[in-house]
Design a protein around this motif. Structure first.
Motif, PDB file in Angstrom:
ATOM      1  N   ASN A 432       0.855  -1.169   0.000  1.00 23.73           N
ATOM      2  CA  ASN A 432       0.000   0.000   0.000  1.00 23.73           C
ATOM      3  C   ASN A 432       0.894   1.221   0.000  1.00 23.73           C
ATOM      4  O   ASN A 432       1.812   1.320   0.814  1.00 23.73           O
ATOM      5  N   GLU A 444      -1.739  -1.640  10.149  1.00 26.37           N
ATOM      6  CA  GLU A 444      -2.557  -2.626   9.450  1.00 26.37           C
ATOM      7  C   GLU A 444      -3.688  -1.912   8.712  1.00 26.37           C
ATOM      8  O   GLU A 444      -4.174  -0.864   9.151  1.00 26.37           O
ATOM      9  N   ILE A 445      -4.092  -2.520   7.628  1.00 32.00           N
ATOM     10  CA  ILE A 445      -5.205  -1.969   6.855  1.00 32.00           C
ATOM     11  C   ILE A 445      -6.499  -2.537   7.423  1.00 32.00           C
ATOM     12  O   ILE A 445      -6.690  -3.756   7.475  1.00 32.00           O
ATOM     13  N   ASP A 449      -9.585   2.505   3.169  1.00 30.50           N
ATOM     14  CA  ASP A 449      -8.890   3.756   3.442  1.00 30.50           C
ATOM     15  C   ASP A 449      -8.722   4.023   4.943  1.00 30.50           C
ATOM     16  O   ASP A 449      -8.426   5.143   5.341  1.00 30.50           O
ATOM     17  N   TYR A 451      -6.787   2.786   8.566  1.00 31.24           N
ATOM     18  CA  TYR A 451      -5.617   2.040   9.052  1.00 31.24           C
ATOM     19  C   TYR A 451      -5.637   2.008  10.577  1.00 31.24           C
ATOM     20  O   TYR A 451      -6.174   2.904  11.243  1.00 31.24           O
ATOM     21  N   ARG A 482      -8.278   7.493   9.335  1.00 33.89           N
ATOM     22  CA  ARG A 482      -8.438   7.621   7.876  1.00 33.89           C
ATOM     23  C   ARG A 482      -7.788   8.941   7.480  1.00 33.89           C
ATOM     24  O   ARG A 482      -8.058   9.974   8.094  1.00 33.89           O
TER      25      ARG A 482
END
Length: 857
Positions: A432, A444-445, A449, A451, A482
């Protein structure tokens, strides 16, 4: 009779006219008669039998029977000559002292000492100093190998002092070595430590090298060839040989190196290993397979050379094979032979790799191929499966460790892995563009949009947690954020039961700042401070995850240097963030009670102390509480109406616990909010390593920081004079004045405000020791209803910038209160006996330094 035979022989030799009448062999024998002086000395010794022992009698008689009597006497010792016998006779004729006689007898008992060397030693004994003769007697007293080793060591030391320089002593050492048998030195090489053996070799080489020509050329024991080989070894790097010897297993000996059957192969191995410090662990492991007698030295050399032709994969296979020969999991040779044979049949290894493995197989003495494949494969399969399982478990543990380190120190972890030559397995995992590679383990995602950024809190000290309002069980800080579109964030701690429900994000706008709880997390002074900084960061154009991570990490690990409410720099780093101005204090009143009452929530006893001071000020009646929202007439009643502060601290509903059900609830809330916002410093009960040990039975509180104005003023005074130091001073004060002093600092009083006069001029009066200030310490007296302070006296421990020991009076008159910072608040019993300064000063100065170090960014 003997002398008459000598005279007759001389007469025959002189009567040449009868020579033709005599047998030729008779004339030859008569010509061999000794000289008269020599014969006379021998007969004199034989007549004094008490002076000589039987060995000498036998030696003298045998000589006479052979030379005068014409009798054929066989003598194995060819060194027994007339000249040698005459030397011994002269020795005894000189009537030597007891020490020399004892030494001569000791030398005569050495079996391998030939007679000519014995008599040469007798000649030298007469010339040696008396104390050296006594030394020789001591060295030769013990028998066996210890006598030989002691003699060699002592002889080497004495020769360095220019003593025992005659060659006979070196030849005596050879005799002592030979007396122990032909394998004496070989046996020593097996039982001596590397240091002991190298020292012995050095001594023998230095001493016997001087008489090398007198040694046999070859054979067992000490020879010319052996000394030459040892000399070659000494030309190599001694440190390399020592390092090589020390790293061999304990059961290895040095015979293969110093008594090799093949010197060329031994030399090859030493040349291969002379760069031992730079050798790989694999090379060292192969060298350790050398047999004790060096019989496989050629195979070891060949295997080391073959490694140089092997690929990295081939070397890795050799490492795996060797790893299973010992350590925690040791494989039986039969099963390990099967694995080795499997590698030899593998298609992924090239010919040089397999050649190296075959050599290694020979060193390990594995069964042949036919024998190996006839064994049961089941056990080998189970071993391999178990090894794979263990490897995966270890890999998981290491990955978890690496991940934890990266979360705490991402940049440092990347640099460390690079220096170690370890692949950074997180590289490229982010996938990413928003996530920096070095932060891939910390971010981490959550969805497209959003994290989640993780921060480790386990490095925080107890005082850091108290100052920030982070509970002991909070190990991680988790921030969901975000950064694109409509920015938003929420804050959680782990492990807490926060964030289990649906997240309620804060969305930064230009019209409002975060003042309340964020998501499900109960507000603390830290989350309030963090939320406002996140709010400002996300309002910037194109904020990045790296920028957010750096900002939050700084807030966690460094003392606050900006205002709790606004972004203004306070120019003073504090333990606890506070408002920088009146306007920010007014803004802070809108925050949750858990933020405003931070001091009370982290340490109720410190709040008890402040309430006690306010209670005393209300009783005194003077204007000591400017801005207090509660009328002085009702202030004591309001304070007395408080429940215990511990009850409020542990309550699930803070406002309800404070307000209660009576009519004074709002006043209690106003009072607590006012005093917490007015007092912008931070007080906690001194933890164990900050307590002053020479002050037992006292209550001790730490003033970790005053407000930022006082801290900045103190720093300015301290830096104004280069080289200025700080010192410990004390100040006694009435309880009623304590709150105002904590809020405003110590100040110079004038006129009616001066409580105890000004005999030494205007200034803040401080004692250099506690005894000076203790009489001025006011008592807490009868405090509010739930107070636990008791009837104690209050004295302040202060840090004075530009401290100079007082002259005359044991007191300091500080002309400017800004030079003083309160570091300790001591509550002392009425019968307190102040200790001398030198009992408390070291611990207090250490505490001051620790407090200041916590303020350094």
């Amino acid at each position: 009779m003997g002398m008459r035979i000598k005279d007759l022989g001389d007469a025959v030799l002189n009567a040449t006219w009868i020579h033709s009448k005599l047998p030729p062999e008779m004339l030859t024998q008569v010509a061999k008669f000794p000289e008269k002086d020599g014969l006379r000395a021998i007969f004199d010794q034989l007549q004094e039998k008490s002076a000589i022992h039987s060995a000498k009698i036998s030696r003298f008689k045998s000589f006479l029977e052979s030379s005068i009597g014409g009798k054929k006497v066989t003598c194995d010792d060819k060194s027994i000559t007339l000249g040698a016998i005459q030397k011994e006779v002269r020795f005894w004729q000189l009537s030597p002292d007891t020490d020399r006689k004892d030494l001569a007898r000791a030398l005569g008992k050495i079996e391998k000492l030939d007679y000519s060397l014995y008599t040469a030693c007798l000649v030298v004994i007469i010339q040696e100093e008396d104390f050296l003769v006594r030394k020789l007697n001591l060295w030769l007293q013990p028998g066996g190998e210890e006598r030989c080793l002691n003699f060699a060591k002592n002889l080497a030391q004495r020769r360095e002092l220019n003593q025992f320089q005659d060659e006979c002593w070196l030849l005596l050492l050879i005799a002592l070595i030979n007396e122990q048998g032909p394998r004496f030195l070989q046996n020593l090489s097996r039982c001596r430590s590397p240091a002991e053996w190298l020292e012995l070799v050095d001594v023998v080489t230095r001493l016997l090298g001087l008489v090398r020509s007198r040694l046999p050329r070859a054979g067992a024991g000490v020879t010319q060839e052996r000394l030459q080989w040892w000399g070659q070894l000494s030309t190599k790097t001694l440190a390399s040989i020592q390092s090589f010897l020390k790293r061999l297993n304990e059961e290895r000996d040095f015979e293969w190196m110093y008594f090799p059957t093949d010197q060329e192969q031994a030399n090859n191995l030493l040349d291969l290993t002379k760069q031992w410090p730079r050798m790989t662990l694999l090379h060292r492991h192969i060298v350790s397979l050398l047999s004790s007698n060096g019989s496989n030295i050629a195979l070891v050399c060949e295997c080391i050379r073959a490694l140089g032709q092997s690929s990295p994969l081939g070397q890795s296979v050799c490492e795996r094979i060797l790893a299973r020969t010992g350590g925690v999991i040791k494989w039986p040779p039969d099963q390990l032979a099967i694995v080795t044979e499997g590698w030899l049949r593998s298609r992924i290894l090239d010919s040089p790799d397999k050649a190296t493995i075959r050599l290694l197989q020979g060193l390990l003495r594995h069964p042949s191929r036919a024998e190996a494949w006839s064994l049961d494969l089941r056990f080998t399969t189970e071993q391999l499966e178990s090894s794979v399982e263990t490897l995966l478990k270890k890999a998981s543990e290491l990955e978890a460790l690496r991940t934890g380190f990266r979360r705490q120190h991402p940049l440092e972890m990347t640099a460390l892995l690079s220096r170690m030559g370890v692949d950074d397995t997180s590289s490229g995992r982010a996938g990413n563009e928003d996530i920096p590679e070095e932060l891939s383990d910390a971010i981490e995602i959550v969805d497209g949009d959003t994290y989640e950024i993780c921060f480790v809190l386990t490095e925080l000290s107890v005082l850091q947690r108290l100052a920030r309002g982070i509970s002991e069980d909070s190990r991680l800080l988790l921030i969901r954020v975000r950064i694109r579109g409509s920015p938003r964030f929420c804050i959680h701690f782990f492990s807490n039961s926060e964030g289990e429900q649906e997240h309620d994000y804060w969305r930064p706008t230009r019209w409002s700042d975060p003042n309340n709880d964020i998501c499900t997390t109960r507000s603390t002074i830290f989350t309030y401070y963090l939320a406002r900084n996140l709010h400002r960061t996300l309002r910037k154009v194109n904020p990045t995850l790296r920028e957010i991570h750096s900002m939050v990490r700084k807030l966690i690990h460094t003392p606050p240097a900006t205002c709790l409410v606004c972004p203004s720099n306070t120019s003073a780093s504090l333990w606890k963030a506070s408002a920088c101005s009146k306007d920010c204090t007014i803004q802070l009143r809108k925050s949750p009670l858990s933020v405003r009452l931070h001091n009370m929530l982290v340490d109720p006893s410190a709040m008890d102390l402040i309430l006690t001071s306010i209670y005393a000020a209300a009783v005194e009646g003077r204007d000591l509480l400017p801005g207090c929202p509660i009328e002085r007439a009702t202030l004591c009643s309001v304070i007395d109406s408080f429940p215990s502060l511990e009850t409020i601290q542990t309550s699930g509903n803070l406002q309800q616990a404070i307000r209660g059900t009576d009519t004074l609830g709002k006043d209690r809330e106003k009072l607590l909010s006012w005093l917490c916002l007015t007092f912008r410093g931070f007080i906690v009960k001194a933890p164990g390593d900050f307590r002053i040990p020479s002050m037992p039975n006292t209550h001790q509180y730490l003033m970790l920081n005053s407000n930022h104005d006082q801290e900045l003023n103190f720093k300015t005074h301290l830096m104004a004079n280069e080289g200025a130091t700080t010192g410990v001073v004390f100040h006694g004060t009435p309880t009623s004045h304590l709150f105002k002093i904590l809020v405003e600092g110590l100040k110079v009083m004038y006129g009616a405000d001066v409580l105890h006069g000004a005999a030494l001029g205007s200034g803040v009066y401080c004692g250099d020791d506690q005894a000076t200030s203790f009489p001025y310490a006011g008592a807490t007296g009868s405090s509010w209803r739930h107070s636990k302070m008791g009837n104690m006296k209050i004295m302040l421990g202060c840090e004075l910038a530009g401290y100079v020991a007082p002259a005359g009076y044991n007191a300091h008159v500080v002309d400017n209160g800004e030079k003083l910072l309160i570091r300790y608040i001591f509550l002392l019993p009425q019968n307190y006996q102040p200790p001398p300064r030198h009992h408390v000063e070291p611990a207090m100065k250490t505490a001051y330094a620790k407090i200041r170090s916590g303020m350094v960014i």
